[in-house]
Write a protein that holds these residues in place. Structure first.
Motif, PDB file in Angstrom:
ATOM      1  N   GLU A 223      21.951  36.973 -29.656  1.00 48.03           N
ATOM      2  CA  GLU A 223      21.344  38.139 -29.009  1.00 48.03           C
ATOM      3  C   GLU A 223      21.650  39.358 -29.864  1.00 48.03           C
ATOM      4  O   GLU A 223      22.402  39.264 -30.844  1.00 48.03           O
ATOM      5  CB  GLU A 223      21.884  38.298 -27.588  1.00 48.03           C
TER       6      GLU A 223
ATOM      7  N   ARG B 150      19.702  30.083 -30.077  1.00 44.46           N
ATOM      8  CA  ARG B 150      20.539  29.518 -29.005  1.00 44.46           C
ATOM      9  C   ARG B 150      20.313  28.006 -28.965  1.00 44.46           C
ATOM     10  O   ARG B 150      19.166  27.549 -28.988  1.00 44.46           O
ATOM     11  CB  ARG B 150      20.175  30.125 -27.643  1.00 44.46           C
TER      12      ARG B 150
ATOM     13  N   GLU C   3      19.682  25.380 -27.136  1.00 44.78           N
ATOM     14  CA  GLU C   3      19.227  25.022 -25.796  1.00 44.78           C
ATOM     15  C   GLU C   3      18.333  23.795 -25.901  1.00 44.78           C
ATOM     16  O   GLU C   3      17.847  23.463 -26.973  1.00 44.78           O
ATOM     17  CB  GLU C   3      18.381  26.144 -25.200  1.00 44.78           C
TER      18      GLU C   3
ATOM     19  N   GLY D  14       8.797  28.207 -23.181  1.00 42.05           N
ATOM     20  CA  GLY D  14       9.468  29.503 -23.036  1.00 42.05           C
ATOM     21  C   GLY D  14      10.946  29.473 -23.371  1.00 42.05           C
ATOM     22  O   GLY D  14      11.637  30.475 -23.206  1.00 42.05           O
ATOM     23  N   ARG D  15      11.442  28.326 -23.809  1.00 43.45           N
ATOM     24  CA  ARG D  15      12.863  28.255 -24.183  1.00 43.45           C
ATOM     25  C   ARG D  15      12.960  27.606 -25.552  1.00 43.45           C
ATOM     26  O   ARG D  15      12.710  26.414 -25.708  1.00 43.45           O
ATOM     27  CB  ARG D  15      13.638  27.474 -23.138  1.00 43.45           C
TER      28      ARG D  15
ATOM     29  N   PHE E  51      14.129  32.050 -31.376  1.00 41.24           N
ATOM     30  CA  PHE E  51      13.118  32.863 -30.719  1.00 41.24           C
ATOM     31  C   PHE E  51      13.293  34.292 -31.219  1.00 41.24           C
ATOM     32  O   PHE E  51      14.207  34.569 -31.999  1.00 41.24           O
ATOM     33  CB  PHE E  51      13.265  32.764 -29.191  1.00 41.24           C
TER      34      PHE E  51
ATOM     35  N   GLN F 101      13.432  38.483 -30.443  1.00 40.67           N
ATOM     36  CA  GLN F 101      13.611  39.536 -29.443  1.00 40.67           C
ATOM     37  C   GLN F 101      13.297  40.894 -30.048  1.00 40.67           C
ATOM     38  O   GLN F 101      13.589  41.161 -31.212  1.00 40.67           O
ATOM     39  CB  GLN F 101      15.067  39.564 -28.952  1.00 40.67           C
TER      40      GLN F 101
ATOM     41  N   ARG G 231      21.971  38.934 -14.389  1.00 35.67           N
ATOM     42  CA  ARG G 231      21.800  38.736 -15.833  1.00 35.67           C
ATOM     43  C   ARG G 231      22.823  37.730 -16.357  1.00 35.67           C
ATOM     44  O   ARG G 231      23.876  37.541 -15.776  1.00 35.67           O
ATOM     45  CB  ARG G 231      21.910  40.045 -16.622  1.00 35.67           C
TER      46      ARG G 231
ATOM     47  N   LEU H 213      24.665  37.708 -19.065  1.00 37.65           N
ATOM     48  CA  LEU H 213      25.779  38.143 -19.906  1.00 37.65           C
ATOM     49  C   LEU H 213      26.691  39.052 -19.089  1.00 37.65           C
ATOM     50  O   LEU H 213      26.243  39.728 -18.179  1.00 37.65           O
ATOM     51  CB  LEU H 213      25.237  38.883 -21.143  1.00 37.65           C
TER      52      LEU H 213
ATOM     53  N   ALA I 198      11.250  35.146 -17.051  1.00 40.17           N
ATOM     54  CA  ALA I 198      11.729  36.461 -17.491  1.00 40.17           C
ATOM     55  C   ALA I 198      11.161  36.814 -18.863  1.00 40.17           C
ATOM     56  O   ALA I 198      11.363  36.097 -19.833  1.00 40.17           O
ATOM     57  CB  ALA I 198      13.250  36.482 -17.533  1.00 40.17           C
TER      58      ALA I 198
ATOM     59  N   GLY J 246      11.933  39.724 -20.168  1.00 39.63           N
ATOM     60  CA  GLY J 246      13.043  40.426 -20.801  1.00 39.63           C
ATOM     61  C   GLY J 246      13.932  41.035 -19.752  1.00 39.63           C
ATOM     62  O   GLY J 246      13.669  40.919 -18.549  1.00 39.63           O
ATOM     63  N   GLY J 247      14.990  41.625 -20.208  1.00 38.40           N
ATOM     64  CA  GLY J 247      15.898  42.239 -19.253  1.00 38.40           C
ATOM     65  C   GLY J 247      16.961  43.034 -19.972  1.00 38.40           C
ATOM     66  O   GLY J 247      17.047  43.024 -21.207  1.00 38.40           O
TER      67      GLY J 247
ATOM     68  N   ALA K 269      16.316  43.743 -23.892  1.00 34.26           N
ATOM     69  CA  ALA K 269      15.726  42.866 -24.907  1.00 34.26           C
ATOM     70  C   ALA K 269      14.539  42.143 -24.288  1.00 34.26           C
ATOM     71  O   ALA K 269      14.591  41.715 -23.133  1.00 34.26           O
ATOM     72  CB  ALA K 269      16.745  41.858 -25.409  1.00 34.26           C
ATOM     73  N   LEU K 270      13.501  42.050 -25.076  1.00 34.52           N
ATOM     74  CA  LEU K 270      12.262  41.430 -24.640  1.00 34.52           C
ATOM     75  C   LEU K 270      12.034  40.197 -25.507  1.00 34.52           C
ATOM     76  O   LEU K 270      12.191  40.264 -26.723  1.00 34.52           O
ATOM     77  CB  LEU K 270      11.156  42.456 -24.918  1.00 34.52           C
ATOM     78  N   GLY K 271      11.710  39.065 -24.897  1.00 32.83           N
ATOM     79  CA  GLY K 271      11.444  37.858 -25.675  1.00 32.83           C
ATOM     80  C   GLY K 271       9.995  37.853 -26.145  1.00 32.83           C
ATOM     81  O   GLY K 271       9.075  37.855 -25.335  1.00 32.83           O
TER      82      GLY K 271
HETATM   83  P1  AMP Z   1      18.794  37.578 -22.712  1.00 32.78           P
HETATM   84  O1  AMP Z   1      19.291  38.015 -24.059  1.00 32.78           O
HETATM   85  O2  AMP Z   1      19.291  36.223 -22.308  1.00 32.78           O
HETATM   86  O3  AMP Z   1      18.930  38.630 -21.683  1.00 32.78           O
HETATM   87  O4  AMP Z   1      17.242  37.334 -22.892  1.00 32.78           O
HETATM   88  C1  AMP Z   1      16.290  38.368 -22.990  1.00 32.78           C
HETATM   89  C2  AMP Z   1      14.935  37.750 -23.165  1.00 32.78           C
HETATM   90  O5  AMP Z   1      14.899  37.001 -24.375  1.00 32.78           O
HETATM   91  C3  AMP Z   1      14.554  36.736 -22.108  1.00 32.78           C
HETATM   92  O6  AMP Z   1      14.019  37.355 -20.975  1.00 32.78           O
HETATM   93  C4  AMP Z   1      13.529  35.895 -22.823  1.00 32.78           C
HETATM   94  O7  AMP Z   1      12.270  36.538 -22.829  1.00 32.78           O
HETATM   95  C5  AMP Z   1      14.070  35.872 -24.218  1.00 32.78           C
HETATM   96  N1  AMP Z   1      14.838  34.630 -24.428  1.00 32.78           N
HETATM   97  C6  AMP Z   1      16.139  34.398 -24.187  1.00 32.78           C
HETATM   98  N2  AMP Z   1      16.477  33.154 -24.529  1.00 32.78           N
HETATM   99  C7  AMP Z   1      15.361  32.564 -25.000  1.00 32.78           C
HETATM  100  C8  AMP Z   1      15.056  31.281 -25.541  1.00 32.78           C
HETATM  101  N3  AMP Z   1      15.981  30.342 -25.669  1.00 32.78           N
HETATM  102  N4  AMP Z   1      13.788  31.043 -25.926  1.00 32.78           N
HETATM  103  C9  AMP Z   1      12.833  31.986 -25.823  1.00 32.78           C
HETATM  104  N5  AMP Z   1      13.061  33.212 -25.346  1.00 32.78           N
HETATM  105  C10 AMP Z   1      14.307  33.512 -24.933  1.00 32.78           C
END
Ligand code: AMP
Length: 429
Positions: free
Chosen positions: A83, A114, A116, A121-122, A126, A128, A259, A261, A281, A283-284, A307-309
């Motif tokens: 991140e 990450r 995962e 969407g995961r 990816f 940000q 959230r 984190l 989500a 973003g957040g 942060a926006l994905g």
């Molecule tokens: P976070 O940093 O977990 O708050 O994530 C912020 C945004 O990043 C999420 O809302 C997603 O849009 C995007 N995001 C987080 N993790 C992933 C992932 N593994 N794959 C794709 N997008 C992700």
């Protein structure tokens, strides 16, 4: 036979047909961010593991399961950044910006990693787009960051993004919240999923994150009262949300939003999109008033960001059927036949490009008919034809593809003429 080489699962190629879309999103984002006074920061993809261990929280999923972490040849613990905020704080401190004071408004755009299990969407890699405002204590700054986020999404063409906000209180409130959660969960521990039962001892806040319906119902019942919240935190988020109403930004309060984190305090938010399915989500973010000091700052620096994905933004654009911006066609196609003409054609292409035009051509010796077909396929409004006659006469035949008309122009004037003709198409500067 060599093994078939392929990309890592969850780390996709973006082919040119799609990069145009990525670029359009990035360009719009940069324009909107500039209007709000944000400047781009570029931090490395590789960081010492400590950067994330000191910031994200030991019990977060990202630290426990998702970091790509390895030892390099020097035995250093390295992480592919999962991140952007922790890196931004590390950079802010390393360059002494906490000493100079004042507001620092940064954005970043780039790949995150990450480990995962890939699904819609995961991804494992990816992208940000994130913003961070350092040195900002006012709730109006929270409101401005949220207004920017929603402005950005609407400028990209999204109409269905929904903003949810919660108040997480400050670090003094946190033990009271955790105590309240423990008390109300403990009686119902048997009904929680296995993971949440473990979270009851490690970090009950994470139970609010659980996506299982049963855990969510129990969680809803346990966040009812906000007695644990101090007066300052309550007022802060109230002022931020009142400011959002002034700015005509709609939102919904969501008491379960914590959230993933641990560093957030007070305002925490998420934008969801109905077209995204389970991972809804976009973003957040939120406020993180303690993080700078937690990562080594000599005094607290209040900060807020999100942060926006970007993969999810593109998925949401698809879901809302927002048409991708058309790929601009080259203004001129240079079609040449025969060796002497090809050399002239190569020279013309170079001169056109140096003059600022987008020009296409090829040297494969295909017939004029085939080359014209290629020009049509690319959508070029003009073709410059060069054959033996043109070489002999020191001319170029310029064909207007829309009018289906053509005329010879002297070689010496042809670049100027093509520049004049294409100026009206608005394609090249
Ligand atoms: P976070 O940093 O977990 O708050 O994530 C912020 C945004 O990043 C999420 O809302 C997603 O849009 C995007 N995001 C987080 N993790 C992933 C992932 N593994 N794959 C794709 N997008 C992700």
């Amino acid at each position: 036979m060599a093994t078939r080489l392929e990309a890592l699962g969850g780390a996709s190629d973006v082919l040119p047909a799609d990069t145009a879309r990525w670029q359009a999103v990035e360009q719009t984002a940069r324009q909107v961010l500039a209007r709000y006074g944000f400047q781009e920061v570029r931090t490395p993809i590789l960081e010492y593991a400590e950067v994330f261990l000191q910031s994200l929280g030991e019990t977060t999923e990202v630290v426990q399961k998702q970091m790509y972490r390895f030892q390099d040849r020097g035995g250093r613990e390295i992480v592919l950044r999962p991140e952007g905020t922790a890196s931004a704080v590390r950079c802010y401190l390393e360059h002494g910006l906490d000493k100079t004071g004042g507001l620092v408004k940064w954005y970043y755009l780039g790949p995150m990693f990450r480990a995962e299990r890939p699904q819609a969407g995961r991804r494992r890699q990816f992208h940000q787009l994130g913003v961070e405002v350092f040195g900002a204590a006012s709730p109006y700054q929270d409101a401005e960051v949220l207004a920017l986020l929603m402005h950005l999404l609407s400028a990209l063409g999204l109409k269905q993004a929904a903003l949810k906000i919660n108040n997480l209180g400050c670090r003094n409130d946190r033990p009271r919240l955790i105590e309240q959660l423990r008390r109300s969960f403990t009686g119902r521990a048997a009904e929680l999923c296995e993971e949440c039962r473990a979270r009851l001892t490690t970090n009950p806040l994470r139970i609010l994150d659980c996506k299982r319906e049963r855990c969510r119902t129990i969680a809803h019942g346990s966040v009812g009262s906000s007695d644990w919240l101090c007066e300052d935190c309550r007022r802060h988020v109230e002022a931020a949300t009142a400011a959002l109403t002034t700015l005509k930004v709609s939102y919904e309060p969501d008491p379960l939003l914590v959230r993933g984190l641990d560093y957030y305090s007070r305002t925490a938010f998420e934008v969801a999109h109905p077209g995204l399915g389970a991972q809804d989500a976009l973003g957040g973010g939120g406020r993180y008033d303690d993080l700078v000091q937690q990562m080594g700052g000599s005094s607290p620096v209040p900060a807020v960001g999100f942060a926006l994905g970007l993969e999810r933004v593109l998925m949401a654009l698809d879901a809302e059927q927002v048409a991708p911006a058309p790929v601009p066609a080259p203004s001129v196609f240079v079609a040449a036949l025969g060796d002497a003409a090809q050399r002239k054609g190569m020279e013309l292409l170079q001169r056109l490009r140096e003059a600022g035009l987008t020009a296409a051509g090829e040297y494969e010796g295909r017939s004029f008919k085939r080359q014209m077909e290629q020009a049509s396929k690319l959508g070029c409004p003009y073709v410059a034809l060069l054959g033996d006659d043109e070489v002999a006469n020191q001319t170029v035949t310029i064909r207007d593809m829309r009018q289906r008309a053509q005329a010879p122009v002297a070689w010496a004037q042809c670049v100027e003429e093509l520049r004049r003709l294409t100026a009206g198409t608005g394609k090249d500067a």
